[in-house]
Design a protein around this motif. Sequence first.
Motif, PDB file in Angstrom:
ATOM      1  N   SER A   1      -2.439  -9.518   4.052  1.00 37.78           N
ATOM      2  CA  SER A   1      -3.797  -9.346   3.550  1.00 37.78           C
ATOM      3  C   SER A   1      -3.808  -9.599   2.046  1.00 37.78           C
ATOM      4  O   SER A   1      -3.010  -9.008   1.307  1.00 37.78           O
TER       5      SER A   1
ATOM      6  N   ASP B   1      -4.928  -8.925  -1.397  1.00 38.93           N
ATOM      7  CA  ASP B   1      -5.524  -7.740  -2.012  1.00 38.93           C
ATOM      8  C   ASP B   1      -5.877  -7.922  -3.479  1.00 38.93           C
ATOM      9  O   ASP B   1      -6.668  -7.153  -4.024  1.00 38.93           O
ATOM     10  N   LYS B   2      -5.292  -8.926  -4.129  1.00 32.99           N
ATOM     11  CA  LYS B   2      -5.612  -9.143  -5.542  1.00 32.99           C
ATOM     12  C   LYS B   2      -5.334 -10.589  -5.906  1.00 32.99           C
ATOM     13  O   LYS B   2      -4.338 -11.172  -5.470  1.00 32.99           O
TER      14      LYS B   2
ATOM     15  N   TYR C   1      -0.343  -9.903  -1.913  1.00 36.20           N
ATOM     16  CA  TYR C   1      -0.600  -9.630  -0.511  1.00 36.20           C
ATOM     17  C   TYR C   1       0.147  -8.366  -0.084  1.00 36.20           C
ATOM     18  O   TYR C   1       1.196  -8.040  -0.653  1.00 36.20           O
ATOM     19  N   THR C   2      -0.387  -7.669   0.917  1.00 36.38           N
ATOM     20  CA  THR C   2       0.319  -6.532   1.506  1.00 36.38           C
ATOM     21  C   THR C   2       0.201  -6.599   3.024  1.00 36.38           C
ATOM     22  O   THR C   2      -0.681  -7.277   3.562  1.00 36.38           O
ATOM     23  N   ARG C   3       1.094  -5.887   3.706  1.00 33.07           N
ATOM     24  CA  ARG C   3       1.008  -5.748   5.153  1.00 33.07           C
ATOM     25  C   ARG C   3       1.757  -4.486   5.572  1.00 33.07           C
ATOM     26  O   ARG C   3       2.692  -4.047   4.890  1.00 33.07           O
TER      27      ARG C   3
ATOM     28  N   LYS D   1       3.619   0.260   2.752  1.00 32.75           N
ATOM     29  CA  LYS D   1       3.363  -1.162   2.971  1.00 32.75           C
ATOM     30  C   LYS D   1       4.411  -2.047   2.289  1.00 32.75           C
ATOM     31  O   LYS D   1       5.023  -1.659   1.291  1.00 32.75           O
TER      32      LYS D   1
ATOM     33  N   ASN E   1       1.634   3.781  -1.827  1.00 28.87           N
ATOM     34  CA  ASN E   1       0.744   2.687  -1.420  1.00 28.87           C
ATOM     35  C   ASN E   1      -0.362   2.430  -2.426  1.00 28.87           C
ATOM     36  O   ASN E   1      -0.888   1.310  -2.515  1.00 28.87           O
TER      37      ASN E   1
ATOM     38  N   VAL F   1      -0.126  -2.781  -4.711  1.00 33.28           N
ATOM     39  CA  VAL F   1      -0.748  -4.022  -5.172  1.00 33.28           C
ATOM     40  C   VAL F   1      -0.406  -4.303  -6.639  1.00 33.28           C
ATOM     41  O   VAL F   1      -0.115  -5.444  -7.021  1.00 33.28           O
TER      42      VAL F   1
END
Length: 207
Positions: free
Chosen positions: A32, A34-35, A43-45, A53, A187, A191
């Motif tokens: 995803s 995110d920034k 990205y994070t997942r 994450k 978490n 990001v």
Amino acid sequence: MLARHVGTTTLILTVLLCATGSGVVWAAEEWSLDKQRDGIEVYTRPVAGSGIKEFKGIAEFEQNPESILLVLRDSDRFKTWFPNCPESKLLDREANVSYQYSVMDAPWPVSDRDNVLRSETSRDESSGIVAIHITAAPDYYPEQDGRVRVRQAKGTWQLEPLAGSRTRVTFSMHLEPGGGIPDWLINARVVETPFEALTNLRSSVGN
């Protein structure tokens, strides 16, 4: 030297950046975005079996992979661009494998964190991509009084050569820092961690 910030969130940032084999099961979840700012994408997942994450940061640098690699592999220089890291040193290096020790400041009453990292560098001869695979090696160096050793982590720096001597840098990481820091607090910084890391690295490589 880059400015250092004090606080619990800084501790989380430094632990995330410095501690790079985790015992969790890795998930094949979609990333995803995110920034996206200053040419940096983060990205994070989620990771199966973990409340923390995984992150991935991507940025393009004006310098070639060799110039960036020199900074990433310089354990003594690490503390000059990595926030809130007063101590870093090379423990051992043989060919493409090295071990680094670093200390992360933490505000009272939280104990300082320290990390022992094993880094293995490889290069794909056809593409020219350089990869540094980093894992925690907590038992390689004796535990130090008053410091909490990060024991589970896994990450990668990837340097992909582009046209015009530029480089696409990808920094990915997942870890379990331990020490009673709640997952939600970690978490909250996931990001910003790769964003700040890549921003600081850009400045350091450019000097």
